[in-house]
Design a protein around this motif. Structure first.
Motif, PDB file in Angstrom:
ATOM      1  N   GLU A   1     -37.442 -24.868  69.982  1.00 15.29           N
ATOM      2  CA  GLU A   1     -37.523 -23.732  70.890  1.00 15.29           C
ATOM      3  C   GLU A   1     -37.553 -22.426  70.102  1.00 15.29           C
ATOM      4  OE1 GLU A   1     -34.727 -22.507  74.414  1.00 15.29           O
ATOM      5  OE2 GLU A   1     -35.299 -24.625  74.581  1.00 15.29           O
ATOM      6  N   LEU A   2     -36.731 -22.385  69.062  1.00 16.41           N
ATOM      7  CA  LEU A   2     -36.660 -21.194  68.226  1.00 16.41           C
ATOM      8  C   LEU A   2     -38.006 -20.935  67.548  1.00 16.41           C
ATOM      9  CD1 LEU A   2     -34.290 -19.315  67.754  1.00 16.41           C
ATOM     10  CD2 LEU A   2     -33.987 -20.385  65.516  1.00 16.41           C
ATOM     11  N   VAL A   3     -38.638 -22.016  67.061  1.00 17.46           N
ATOM     12  CA  VAL A   3     -39.944 -21.862  66.425  1.00 17.46           C
ATOM     13  C   VAL A   3     -40.951 -21.313  67.425  1.00 17.46           C
ATOM     14  CG1 VAL A   3     -41.871 -23.112  65.381  1.00 17.46           C
ATOM     15  CG2 VAL A   3     -39.533 -23.628  64.692  1.00 17.46           C
ATOM     16  N   GLU A   4     -40.875 -21.841  68.659  1.00 12.53           N
ATOM     17  CA  GLU A   4     -41.790 -21.328  69.688  1.00 12.53           C
ATOM     18  C   GLU A   4     -41.572 -19.837  69.918  1.00 12.53           C
ATOM     19  OE1 GLU A   4     -42.160 -25.427  72.258  1.00 12.53           O
ATOM     20  OE2 GLU A   4     -41.483 -23.613  73.271  1.00 12.53           O
ATOM     21  N   VAL A   5     -40.297 -19.465  69.984  1.00 16.89           N
ATOM     22  CA  VAL A   5     -39.983 -18.049  70.204  1.00 16.89           C
ATOM     23  C   VAL A   5     -40.515 -17.201  69.043  1.00 16.89           C
ATOM     24  CG1 VAL A   5     -38.100 -16.368  70.301  1.00 16.89           C
ATOM     25  CG2 VAL A   5     -37.973 -18.453  71.652  1.00 16.89           C
ATOM     26  N   LEU A   6     -40.314 -17.701  67.819  1.00 14.46           N
ATOM     27  CA  LEU A   6     -40.782 -16.969  66.642  1.00 14.46           C
ATOM     28  C   LEU A   6     -42.289 -16.774  66.678  1.00 14.46           C
ATOM     29  CD1 LEU A   6     -38.770 -18.260  63.561  1.00 14.46           C
ATOM     30  CD2 LEU A   6     -38.978 -15.919  64.414  1.00 14.46           C
TER      31      LEU A   6
ATOM     32  N   GLY B   1     -42.375  -7.479  66.702  1.00 13.87           N
ATOM     33  CA  GLY B   1     -42.727  -8.536  67.659  1.00 13.87           C
ATOM     34  C   GLY B   1     -41.708  -9.650  67.605  1.00 13.87           C
ATOM     35  N   ILE B   2     -41.314 -10.041  66.390  1.00 16.59           N
ATOM     36  CA  ILE B   2     -40.324 -11.102  66.229  1.00 16.59           C
ATOM     37  C   ILE B   2     -38.967 -10.661  66.780  1.00 16.59           C
ATOM     38  CG2 ILE B   2     -39.056 -12.462  64.529  1.00 16.59           C
ATOM     39  CD1 ILE B   2     -41.599 -12.422  62.797  1.00 16.59           C
ATOM     40  N   VAL B   3     -38.560  -9.432  66.417  1.00 17.24           N
ATOM     41  CA  VAL B   3     -37.285  -8.908  66.944  1.00 17.24           C
ATOM     42  C   VAL B   3     -37.312  -8.920  68.468  1.00 17.24           C
ATOM     43  CG1 VAL B   3     -35.840  -6.853  67.152  1.00 17.24           C
ATOM     44  CG2 VAL B   3     -36.837  -7.443  64.950  1.00 17.24           C
ATOM     45  N   ASN B   4     -38.441  -8.454  69.014  1.00 18.93           N
ATOM     46  CA  ASN B   4     -38.604  -8.396  70.464  1.00 18.93           C
ATOM     47  C   ASN B   4     -38.428  -9.776  71.092  1.00 18.93           C
ATOM     48  OD1 ASN B   4     -39.581  -6.871  72.885  1.00 18.93           O
ATOM     49  ND2 ASN B   4     -41.174  -8.442  72.776  1.00 18.93           N
ATOM     50  N   ALA B   5     -39.082 -10.779  70.504  1.00 21.28           N
ATOM     51  CA  ALA B   5     -39.013 -12.119  71.081  1.00 21.28           C
ATOM     52  C   ALA B   5     -37.608 -12.706  70.947  1.00 21.28           C
ATOM     53  CB  ALA B   5     -40.033 -13.022  70.393  1.00 21.28           C
ATOM     54  N   LEU B   6     -37.006 -12.523  69.787  1.00 19.41           N
ATOM     55  CA  LEU B   6     -35.651 -13.066  69.578  1.00 19.41           C
ATOM     56  C   LEU B   6     -34.652 -12.393  70.511  1.00 19.41           C
ATOM     57  CD1 LEU B   6     -35.275 -13.512  65.713  1.00 19.41           C
ATOM     58  CD2 LEU B   6     -35.417 -15.274  67.494  1.00 19.41           C
ATOM     59  N   ALA B   7     -34.738 -11.050  70.588  1.00 20.16           N
ATOM     60  CA  ALA B   7     -33.804 -10.320  71.447  1.00 20.16           C
ATOM     61  C   ALA B   7     -34.001 -10.733  72.900  1.00 20.16           C
ATOM     62  CB  ALA B   7     -33.989  -8.817  71.277  1.00 20.16           C
TER      63      ALA B   7
ATOM     64  N   LEU C   1     -32.414  -5.378  77.645  1.00 16.73           N
ATOM     65  CA  LEU C   1     -31.809  -4.871  76.409  1.00 16.73           C
ATOM     66  C   LEU C   1     -32.799  -4.830  75.245  1.00 16.73           C
ATOM     67  CD1 LEU C   1     -28.181  -6.240  76.163  1.00 16.73           C
ATOM     68  CD2 LEU C   1     -28.942  -3.879  75.895  1.00 16.73           C
ATOM     69  N   THR C   2     -33.857  -5.649  75.354  1.00 18.85           N
ATOM     70  CA  THR C   2     -34.810  -5.758  74.254  1.00 18.85           C
ATOM     71  C   THR C   2     -35.404  -4.417  73.860  1.00 18.85           C
ATOM     72  OG1 THR C   2     -35.369  -7.852  75.204  1.00 18.85           O
ATOM     73  CG2 THR C   2     -36.784  -7.072  73.463  1.00 18.85           C
ATOM     74  N   LEU C   3     -35.911  -3.714  74.875  1.00 17.46           N
ATOM     75  CA  LEU C   3     -36.565  -2.442  74.575  1.00 17.46           C
ATOM     76  C   LEU C   3     -35.550  -1.454  74.005  1.00 17.46           C
ATOM     77  CD1 LEU C   3     -39.141  -0.892  74.573  1.00 17.46           C
ATOM     78  CD2 LEU C   3     -38.696  -0.157  76.903  1.00 17.46           C
ATOM     79  N   VAL C   4     -34.341  -1.492  74.573  1.00 20.35           N
ATOM     80  CA  VAL C   4     -33.305  -0.596  74.062  1.00 20.35           C
ATOM     81  C   VAL C   4     -33.058  -0.889  72.578  1.00 20.35           C
ATOM     82  CG1 VAL C   4     -30.887   0.092  74.262  1.00 20.35           C
ATOM     83  CG2 VAL C   4     -32.247  -0.292  76.321  1.00 20.35           C
ATOM     84  N   ILE C   5     -33.015  -2.180  72.238  1.00 18.71           N
ATOM     85  CA  ILE C   5     -32.791  -2.549  70.832  1.00 18.71           C
ATOM     86  C   ILE C   5     -33.921  -2.026  69.957  1.00 18.71           C
ATOM     87  CG2 ILE C   5     -32.807  -4.520  69.241  1.00 18.71           C
ATOM     88  CD1 ILE C   5     -31.064  -5.960  71.304  1.00 18.71           C
ATOM     89  N   LEU C   6     -35.161  -2.201  70.420  1.00 19.25           N
ATOM     90  CA  LEU C   6     -36.302  -1.705  69.640  1.00 19.25           C
ATOM     91  C   LEU C   6     -36.185  -0.203  69.428  1.00 19.25           C
ATOM     92  CD1 LEU C   6     -39.443  -3.561  71.029  1.00 19.25           C
ATOM     93  CD2 LEU C   6     -38.096  -4.031  68.995  1.00 19.25           C
TER      94      LEU C   6
END
Ligand SMILES: Nc1ncnc2c1ncn2[C@@H]1O[C@H](COP(=O)(O)OP(=O)(O)O)[C@@H](O)[C@H]1O
Ligand SMILES: [Mg+2]
Lengths: 237, 297, 320
Positions: free
Chosen positions: B12-17, B258-264, B272-277
């Protein structure tokens, strides 16, 4: 025949005029120097010839044609090449890319391969470093690259600003010898603070002071002049 | 049993990555145009997102009036390039005459004004319109991992567009002249390069890249009028993290974000994702204003 | 002790606005007048932060919004009188504004990066408000508690709120007139014209810039809270980046670093926006085109052009 003529030139920067009625002629296949102390206006004069500084009065004539209002790149296309005192290389590009860009004009691009070979023969160190980034080279190597880049455009007139600054005297001498060899095919105009070297290589010399030409002549004539002797050559008149 | 759970989590993690990388390529494509234009034009183009919208709107309108979709999209992309070129040749001309900080500031406000102008026109004329390209297959499985086909195609298009740009800038004489002009304008002029023409070319290229980004986004999701400023802020985020003048920096930063976005998104949920970015951007500017991958064009 | 200056044209302007409800008394007109007064205060704040101290804050909407949300949420959840919670909102906004200013100066960010950081901050604010749905009601918007406006028992809430907000704008305008002549205002002028020499003669650039940002944030915060209570509800749509654009447009139109610019700019643009309401999204286009034209053609603004013309007329009259 005069390859380049500067006629009654007035030029400077915003609100500060630097050059006053400068007259200058460069004959084909000669080496002509402009000497003068720091701040006398040598760089401004060369920049005005290249169209990098605004001219308020007078004209620059190349091969009998007024080029005063042409853009820098158009002057380059006509066959004038310039090595600025700051070298103005492309630091994040390879030596070879810098050289190739020297042959950007359509006229030069047709002979790019030949020119590159000649420059590499001329400055073998550039060939050894062809893949290195220009910004990572030593001052002397950068100066050779700047000259090489200018030669890539196969100019009829090569203009050099303060070739000797930052270079070891031995290297400067070497480069001047090479330029002397080139002058059979090419005309050279240079600005120098290093009077001795200018006297050694030049066919004709202009002395610039406070933006005005105060004397001119062949090295022999000038070394006879008492003014030049005392002010520049450090000799007792 | 435990091994099974672990393997599920890892796949699942690989898919997210990979999802993150695919989205990141889209972000990179969105940002390169902005970065190119800032590097040579000295203009932080806040109308960049509108170029994406314009391609979307033109393509959608042409497709709905019966055009062949491929032709419509090509026209849409070209139109964005030409629009960018037209802006460079008209309203931005007086801006270039200014110097230093003033040029940047006036450029910022002029392009902001243009963004509002275009955003207003497109949302007024085409309310409810949206541009979206369907991929016939739903999901694709590779090595037992499953991906949305649309994300894969969109990522591939982004990748090819970026590759095209890299090859153009790296291998052709004109591309080298553009990089030369980005690095040293006096040096370029002394080589006979017309810096003004390079700048116009860069605007055209920037517009094309935005148009291609519209295609990539249209395949992955959709493009609609009114979201231009949001797209611009994404491009800004990527550009700032990568170093606002560096094309390579923008490409790396896009993929990374993109990776940070997907992981977050996977770990914390979408809001929260956009806030983190955004927090990352503020941190990068404060910590290293020149960007994380600055240097090199 | 310095004498406090009260410029006459300013008084005349506010007297006119105070008298206008006698003519335009219907709720719609009153609402427009109130919004003009609100924006006038916003623009004075922008004039201090962007004009006087040259910090390109693109987070004025967020600073106003932070205060409005803080005060409304506190009042709602603890059943407090909003007049008690407004100071809390101000404190929050001022701390944020001061921090943004301090960080940008200490890190030596140029104007362009200050703009990007603050714009990003505005987007963060917007997304936090959207995300904290349980607290802020997200996109739908939060109904603000009822604020007691002075004399509302006599004149009714609408009139009372208008005069309170107008009085505040008047005070802000007086404050600005005196601010530019104060030690702080003069220090900011020195920093503006030559930052390095200002530092050399011992002007503490960081201190003065942070103070300017704090004062501006306080004005934004108070006005933002008033806006929320006057409007009856607040949403991310109200305190959005386009509010910053509108404020900057007013500032540029009226004239950067002028006393009357904010009054002229806010009146003109609010009226323009109201009259183009029927065009829907095209309003954005009008704003955009205006911004482009203003920034390219007369960056001085109406008020300084008028002043120059006035000076020319009076001086030529003198000669003849
Ligand atoms: N970019 C510039 N702006 C304003 N003044 C300049 C600039 N460059 C040079 N000057 C001034 O012009 C004069 C001549 O300088 P320059 O041509 O560089 O002399 P030289 O090359 O002989 O040392 C000097 O007084 C210098 O201060
Ligand atoms: Mg010099």
């Amino acid at each position: 025949m005069d390859l380049l003529r500067v006629e009654g030139l007035k030029a400077g920067y915003k609100g500060l005029n630097v050059l006053w009625d400068v007259e200058l002629n460069v004959r084909k296949n000669t080496i002509v120097s402009i000497i003068g102390s720091n701040g006398s206006g040598k760089t401004t004069l060369l920049n005005a010839i290249m169209g990098l500084v605004d001219v308020s009065e007078g004209d620059v004539v190349f091969k009998g044609e007024r080029i005063t209002h042409l853009k820098t790149q158009e002057r380059v296309s006509l066959g004038i090449a310039f090595v600025p005192s700051e070298r103005e290389l492309f630091p994040d590009m390879s030596v070879e890319d810098n050289l190739m860009l020297g042959a950007y004009t359509p006229r030069a691009r047709r002979k790019l391969g030949d020119s590159l070979k000649q420059i590499y023969d001329f400055f073998p160190v550039l060939k050894e470093r062809s893949n290195q980034l220009a910004g990572t080279m030593s001052g002397g190597e950068q100066q050779m690259l700047a000259i090489g880049r200018a030669l890539m455009s196969r100019p009829e007139l090569l203009i050099l600003d303060e070739l000797s600054t930052g270079l070891a005297p031995a290297i400067t001498l070497k480069i001047y010898r090479k330029l002397k060899g080139l002058s059979e095919r090419m005309t050279v105009l240079l600005a120098e603070q290093n009077i001795h070297q200018a006297f050694m290589v030049s066919d004709y010399i202009y002395v610039l002071e406070n933006g005005k030409i105060i004397a001119s002549g062949s090295p022999d004539e000038l070394s006879e002049s008492s003014l030049i002797k005392s002010a520049y050559l450090g000799l007792k008149a | 049993m435990t091994i099974d759970i672990a393997s599920i989590a890892i796949s699942e993690l690989v898919e997210v990555l990979i999802d993150g990388i695919l989205f990141g390529l889209q972000l990179s494509l969105l940002a390169v145009g902005l970065v190119l234009i800032f590097g040579l034009g000295g203009i932080l183009n806040l109308a960049h997102g509108e170029f994406v919208i314009v391609t979307g709107v033109i393509s959608a309108v042409l497709i709905s009036s019966g055009w062949n979709p491929a032709a419509a999209i090509v026209i849409g992309i070209l139109f964005s390039g030409i629009l960018a070129l037209a802006l460079d040749r008209s309203v931005l001309r007086p801006v270039y005459k200014l110097e230093g900080e003033m040029e940047v500031l006036v450029g910022l406000f002029v392009t902001l004004g243009l963004a509002f102008t275009l955003e207003g026109i497109t949302s007024y004329l085409f309310p409810g319109l949206y541009f979206s390209v369907r991929v016939p297959v739903e999901t694709v499985s590779i090595f037992g991992l499953s991906f949305r086909a649309s994300a894969l195609v969109s990522g591939l298009i982004s990748f090819l567009s970026l590759l095209f740009l890299l090859l153009f800038l790296g291998k052709t004489m004109t591309g080298k002249a553009i990089r030369a002009a980005l690095q040293n304008q006096i040096g370029s002029r002394v080589c006979g390069i017309d810096v003004d023409r390079m700048r116009s070319l860069v605007f055209f290229l920037g517009g094309l890249m935005a148009g291609l980004a519209a295609l990539a986004k249209g395949i992955a999701s959709s493009v609609e009028p009114g979201s231009g400023l949001e797209l611009t802020s994404y491009a800004l985020i990527v550009g700032v993290v990568g170093g606002v003048r560096s094309v390579y920096g923008a490409m790396i930063a896009g993929i990374l974000l993109g990776i940070v976005n997907a992981l977050a998104g996977y770990l914390l949920g979408t809001y929260l994702t956009l806030v983190i970015l955004l927090v990352i951007v503020v941190a990068v500017i404060i910590y290293k204003p020149s960007g994380l991958f600055a240097g090199g064009v | 002790m310095r004498v406090i200056e009260i410029p006459k044209p300013s008084i005349i302007f506010f007297l006119i606005f105070a008298a206008l409800p006698l003519v335009f008394s219907n709720p719609y007109h009153l609402r427009i007048l109130t919004i003009i007064a609100i924006y006038a205060s916003f623009v004075y704040a922008a004039n201090i932060i962007i004009g006087e101290s040259r910090q390109l804050f693109l987070c004025m909407s967020a600073l106003a919004g932070i205060s409005a949300y803080t005060s409304a949420i506190l009042a709602n959840s603890y059943g407090l009188n909003p007049w008690v919670t407004i100071p809390a909102g101000i404190l929050f906004s001022v701390s944020v504004g001061a921090m943004l200013s301090y960080v940008s100066i200490v890190r030596g960010l140029g104007e362009i990066f200050v703009a990007i950081v603050t714009l990003t901050f505005t987007l963060i604010f917007e997304n936090v408000v959207l995300g904290l749905r349980w607290l802020t009601m997200g996109e739908t918007g939060l109904v603000t508690p009822t604020l007691w406006w002075p004399f509302q028992e006599i004149f009714g809430r609408r009139i009372a709120s208008y005069y309170t907000i107008l009085l505040f704008a008047f005070l802000v305008s007086m404050f600005y007139a005196n601010f530019v002549k104060s030690k702080l205002g003069i220090a900011l002028r020195a920093i503006r014209s030559d930052r390095i020499s200002a530092e050399v003669v011992g002007i503490d650039v960081t201190k003065y810039s942070v103070i300017a940002a704090s004062i501006g944030s306080a004005i934004l915060a108070i006005t933002g809270s008033f806006y929320g209570y006057f409007n009856g509800m607040i949403s991310p749509g109200i305190f959005s980046p386009s509010m910053d654009i509108v404020i900057i447009l007013m500032l540029l139109l009226g004239g950067l670093r002028t006393l009357y610019g904010p009054l002229i700019g806010s009146t003109a643009i609010v009226l323009l926006l109201e009259s183009t309401r029927g065009f829907g999204q095209l309003t954005l286009t009008f704003l955009g085109i205006m911004l482009v034209i203003l920034i390219l053609t007369f960056r001085e603004g109406i008020s300084s052009i008028a002043e120059k013309a006035f000076a020319r007329i009076t001086s030529s009259g003198w000669k003849s």
